[in-house]
Design an enzyme around this catalytic site. Sequence first.
Site, PDB file in Angstrom:
ATOM      1  N   CYS A  22       0.857  -1.187   0.000  1.00  0.00           N
ATOM      2  CA  CYS A  22       0.000   0.000   0.000  1.00  0.00           C
ATOM      3  C   CYS A  22       0.889   1.232   0.000  1.00  0.00           C
ATOM      4  O   CYS A  22       2.077   1.152   0.280  1.00  0.00           O
ATOM      5  CB  CYS A  22      -0.922   0.003   1.216  1.00  0.00           C
ATOM      6  N   LYS A  81     -12.645  -5.188   1.731  1.00  0.00           N
ATOM      7  CA  LYS A  81     -12.115  -4.273   2.747  1.00  0.00           C
ATOM      8  C   LYS A  81     -13.019  -3.050   2.848  1.00  0.00           C
ATOM      9  O   LYS A  81     -13.222  -2.331   1.876  1.00  0.00           O
ATOM     10  CB  LYS A  81     -10.692  -3.861   2.374  1.00  0.00           C
ATOM     11  N   ARG A  97     -11.049   7.651   3.454  1.00  0.00           N
ATOM     12  CA  ARG A  97     -10.758   6.634   2.435  1.00  0.00           C
ATOM     13  C   ARG A  97     -12.027   6.106   1.750  1.00  0.00           C
ATOM     14  O   ARG A  97     -12.007   5.049   1.139  1.00  0.00           O
ATOM     15  CB  ARG A  97     -10.022   5.457   3.075  1.00  0.00           C
ATOM     16  N   LYS A 127     -12.014  -7.882   5.768  1.00  0.00           N
ATOM     17  CA  LYS A 127     -11.438  -7.004   6.784  1.00  0.00           C
ATOM     18  C   LYS A 127     -12.353  -5.828   7.046  1.00  0.00           C
ATOM     19  O   LYS A 127     -12.806  -5.228   6.087  1.00  0.00           O
ATOM     20  CB  LYS A 127     -10.085  -6.516   6.247  1.00  0.00           C
TER      21      LYS A 127
HETATM   22  C1  PBG Z   1      -3.041   0.018   4.741  1.00  0.00           C
HETATM   23  C2  PBG Z   1      -3.648  -0.857   5.776  1.00  0.00           C
HETATM   24  C3  PBG Z   1      -4.482  -0.517   6.839  1.00  0.00           C
HETATM   25  C4  PBG Z   1      -4.665  -1.677   7.578  1.00  0.00           C
HETATM   26  C5  PBG Z   1      -3.986  -2.688   6.936  1.00  0.00           C
HETATM   27  N1  PBG Z   1      -3.369  -2.169   5.824  1.00  0.00           N
HETATM   28  C6  PBG Z   1      -5.044   0.796   7.229  1.00  0.00           C
HETATM   29  C7  PBG Z   1      -6.058   1.420   6.384  1.00  0.00           C
HETATM   30  O1  PBG Z   1      -6.502   0.902   5.371  1.00  0.00           O
HETATM   31  O2  PBG Z   1      -6.426   2.557   6.724  1.00  0.00           O
HETATM   32  C8  PBG Z   1      -5.462  -1.770   8.858  1.00  0.00           C
HETATM   33  C9  PBG Z   1      -5.003  -2.846   9.799  1.00  0.00           C
HETATM   34  C10 PBG Z   1      -5.522  -2.711  11.196  1.00  0.00           C
HETATM   35  O3  PBG Z   1      -6.317  -1.816  11.533  1.00  0.00           O
HETATM   36  O4  PBG Z   1      -5.113  -3.550  12.004  1.00  0.00           O
HETATM   37  N2  PBG Z   1      -3.915   0.543   3.821  1.00  0.00           N
END
Ligand code: PBG
Length: 327
Positions: free
Chosen positions: A119, A194, A216, A247
């Site tokens: 990411c 997600k 986001r 997730k």
């Molecule tokens: C990166 C990412 C995130 C998480 C995993 N990869 C944060 C987001 O998308 O804002 C969240 C993991 C967690 O909260 O344990 N994009």
Amino acid sequence: MELIQRPRRLRGNEILRKMVRETRMDKSSLIYPLFVKEGTNIREEIPSMEGQYRYSIDRLPYELEELQKAGVGSVMLFGIPDHKDAVGSGAYDDQGIVQRALREAKKQFPDLYYITDVCMCEYTSHGHCGVLCGHDVDNDATLELLAKTALSHVEAGADMVAPSDMMDGRVRAIREMLDKNGHTGSPIMSYAVKYASAFYGPFRDAAGSAPSFGDRRSYQMDFHNRREGMKEALTDIGEGADIIMVKPAMSYLDMVSEVSKAVNVPVAAYSVSGEYAMVKAAAKNGWIDEERIISEMAVGAYRAGAQIYITYYAKELARLMDEGRIG
Ligand code: PBG
């Protein structure tokens, strides 16, 4: 009383209860997320995630050793760079934090399995998961950078890459880039299902990746949507995803269940930072029984259909499995 059905018959004895268990778990299905940052001799606790730490590369081996001893064989690495810029160049830098951490970790603990989060948000000055065009994330321009990031992770030793950005077409872009460079055997675990979730709050503290403006929701999914989650899962499988992740986990077990019934690839559930932080906080106050709560959360994810569980509680769950208290 003439009762034909007496479900309690199968609950009267511990051996019998275990015999008829429908959900069985194994430590090999656990993945532990790990934060690695620049600097030396650092092991700093993350304030909103008590018991979780940011490690500098030189301190990482201590944690890896503990994981290996606990029987947790897989880690997911997140990088916290010193330098951020508009195009997130640290993400695909051969000398970036994740790339260097991987080389070192692989050298010292070659038997662990290394997955990397792919990411841009930890590496961009604005904290969004891609490059910007005005105030919008430019989907197509971001794809190339994500593909470069994934390639540099694999070349530094990543066994699997896990794109979490939610750009359209990123699984295909990554697959093509890996294949073109001879990495046809490196699997992709897609953060496909997600949602835009407040449960990521503590993670953004941990990784310093909160967006500096906006949110986001133009790329992560609206949590009211079930069918859209299926669309993301199926799209990513079509693009070459080997594993589909849902997730967060706890409030999204319907999606774990539905996805696992609809697809023929392994499904992972990620119990995210906010889930961990809530349990920790309540346990610290003595309001809940931490071990029993994390057991129920984990078993719930597997019962819903997950084959893989990504959790900050991986070591504790491994111990509970060793002790035969769950599993
Ligand atoms: C990166 C990412 C995130 C998480 C995993 N990869 C944060 C987001 O998308 O804002 C969240 C993991 C967690 O909260 O344990 N994009």
